[in-house]
Design a protein around this motif. Structure first.
Motif, PDB file in Angstrom:
ATOM      1  N   SER A  51     -32.216  10.648 -45.489  1.00 53.93           N
ATOM      2  CA  SER A  51     -31.528  11.943 -45.540  1.00 53.93           C
ATOM      3  C   SER A  51     -31.507  12.436 -46.982  1.00 53.93           C
ATOM      4  O   SER A  51     -31.096  11.697 -47.883  1.00 53.93           O
ATOM      5  CB  SER A  51     -30.099  11.807 -45.026  1.00 53.93           C
ATOM      6  N   TRP A  54     -28.721  11.763 -49.426  1.00 52.12           N
ATOM      7  CA  TRP A  54     -28.542  10.425 -49.977  1.00 52.12           C
ATOM      8  C   TRP A  54     -29.493  10.139 -51.136  1.00 52.12           C
ATOM      9  O   TRP A  54     -29.479   9.040 -51.690  1.00 52.12           O
ATOM     10  CB  TRP A  54     -28.724   9.373 -48.885  1.00 52.12           C
ATOM     11  N   ARG A 178     -26.434   5.027 -40.861  1.00 50.09           N
ATOM     12  CA  ARG A 178     -25.955   5.823 -39.730  1.00 50.09           C
ATOM     13  C   ARG A 178     -26.331   7.290 -39.914  1.00 50.09           C
ATOM     14  O   ARG A 178     -26.659   7.990 -38.952  1.00 50.09           O
ATOM     15  CB  ARG A 178     -24.440   5.677 -39.582  1.00 50.09           C
ATOM     16  N   ASP A 179     -26.273   7.769 -41.150  1.00 50.78           N
ATOM     17  CA  ASP A 179     -26.701   9.142 -41.425  1.00 50.78           C
ATOM     18  C   ASP A 179     -28.203   9.291 -41.202  1.00 50.78           C
ATOM     19  O   ASP A 179     -28.669  10.255 -40.575  1.00 50.78           O
ATOM     20  CB  ASP A 179     -26.355   9.525 -42.864  1.00 50.78           C
ATOM     21  N   TRP A 180     -28.979   8.341 -41.706  1.00 51.06           N
ATOM     22  CA  TRP A 180     -30.433   8.434 -41.619  1.00 51.06           C
ATOM     23  C   TRP A 180     -30.919   8.392 -40.174  1.00 51.06           C
ATOM     24  O   TRP A 180     -31.846   9.117 -39.805  1.00 51.06           O
ATOM     25  CB  TRP A 180     -31.092   7.298 -42.400  1.00 51.06           C
ATOM     26  N   ASP A 183     -30.712  11.744 -38.393  1.00 53.42           N
ATOM     27  CA  ASP A 183     -31.268  12.890 -39.113  1.00 53.42           C
ATOM     28  C   ASP A 183     -32.715  13.133 -38.679  1.00 53.42           C
ATOM     29  O   ASP A 183     -33.604  12.325 -38.967  1.00 53.42           O
ATOM     30  CB  ASP A 183     -31.197  12.620 -40.618  1.00 53.42           C
ATOM     31  N   SER A 275     -18.615   6.141 -48.608  1.00 54.14           N
ATOM     32  CA  SER A 275     -19.158   5.104 -47.725  1.00 54.14           C
ATOM     33  C   SER A 275     -18.345   3.817 -47.806  1.00 54.14           C
ATOM     34  O   SER A 275     -18.427   2.981 -46.900  1.00 54.14           O
ATOM     35  CB  SER A 275     -20.618   4.804 -48.090  1.00 54.14           C
TER      36      SER A 275
END
Length: 303
Positions: A51, A54, A178-180, A183, A275
């Motif tokens: 992402s 990040w 978890r974000d990646w 995405d 985080s």
């Protein structure tokens, strides 16, 4: 005189129940990266490796000057660097857990879970290695000082120091990944890798939290002060090793300027702090978030 391992004798029912649940969960929901990840489709340069938010340069003036192609190339190298750092720490983790359970009761569910976790980490390390190679990135390794300190730590760390440090590494990666994995700008095979790691590492984090609490039962103030600082120092080197400084040159950027702007990037520092909010609450509740350790966490931008 032969010492008695009082840890094995104390609070076993609860500890065994947690281990049994983790074993059951592992049997129900685990993945084989060899078949689950699409290793055959060529890398599509239209995707990011992580992402963009990040990226260590996101939010800086340099990021705004980069073309979309350069931004994507940078995130692919940064993702590969994070994967390589993950391999480094997973190898430390495996050795600490194996040493901890050496010559203990193999019929104990906790013993069996420990071997299950080690098996998971072996698969994860191979998965990360293949993922980094598929991102067309070189092997990114931590600085020599971090490697040698890691060698010392894996050989000497025991009890809550070992398990709390394991938890730190896993928690930081968990939030990031978890974000990646959600995405759609991230290349699909990396999203799959992150999903596998998040699902399986959730069990590892549960075990690390339980072990940390168990090992701290009856621990005095001095022991908590000492191990709190040890965990904080280990955390500093883990987090500062995630993105290798060579990613900028390998992505075709001005390395000196990129390092300078990344070092001052308040957005990235804020992402790290957010985080770790749950992690810091746990360490505080365990008595491991001491005055001395907080200074180290602040230096690592984790608090």
């Amino acid at each position: 005189m032969t010492s008695v391992d009082t840890h094995d004798q104390d609070a076993q029912p609860g500890r065994q129940e947690v281990a049994r649940r983790l074993l059951d969960s592992s049997e129900t929901l685990s993945y084989d990266p060899v078949t689950e990840v699409d290793w055959e489709t060529p890398l599509d340069p239209a995707y990011h490796g992580a992402s963009p938010e990040w990226s260590t340069l996101y939010g800086t003036s340099y990021w705004d000057e980069l073309t979309p192609e350069q931004q994507r190339e940078l995130t692919r190298h940064e993702a590969a660097s994070v994967a390589s750092t993950g391999i480094w720490f997973e190898m430390i983790l495996q050795q600490m857990v194996l040493r901890d359970f050496y010559a203990k009761d193999p019929t104990d569910p906790a013993f069996q879970w420990a071997l299950t976790e080690i098996a998971d980490e072996c698969r994860h390390s191979i998965m990360f290695a293949r993922g980094a190679a598929k991102l067309n990135a070189p092997a990114y390794r931590p600085r020599r000082l971090a490697v040698e300190l890691g060698r010392f730590f894996k050989t000497t760390a025991t009890g809550e120091a070992a398990y709390a440090a394991i938890l730190v590494a896993e928690e930081v990666l968990d939030v990031m990944q978890r974000d990646w994995m959600r995405d759609e700008r991230v290349v699909p095979f990396v999203r799959t890798i992150n999903n596998i790691h998040v699902v399986e590492e959730s069990r590892h984090m549960k075990f690390a939290r339980e072990e940390t609490k168990e090992r701290l039962k009856g621990a005095g103030r001095l022991r908590r002060q000492y191990n709190g600082l040890v965990v904080a120092i280990a955390s500093y080197f883990i987090v500062t090793s995630m993105v290798n400084r060579d990613v900028y040159a390998n992505a075709g950027l001005d390395s000196k300027r990129a390092q300078r702007e990344a070092k001052a990037n308040q957005h990235y520092k804020s992402m790290l702090r957010s985080s770790c909010s749950g992690l810091m609450e746990f360490l505080d509740s365990a008595g491991l978030l001491t005055t001395a350790s907080m200074k180290v966490y602040q230096r690592a931008n984790l608090i």
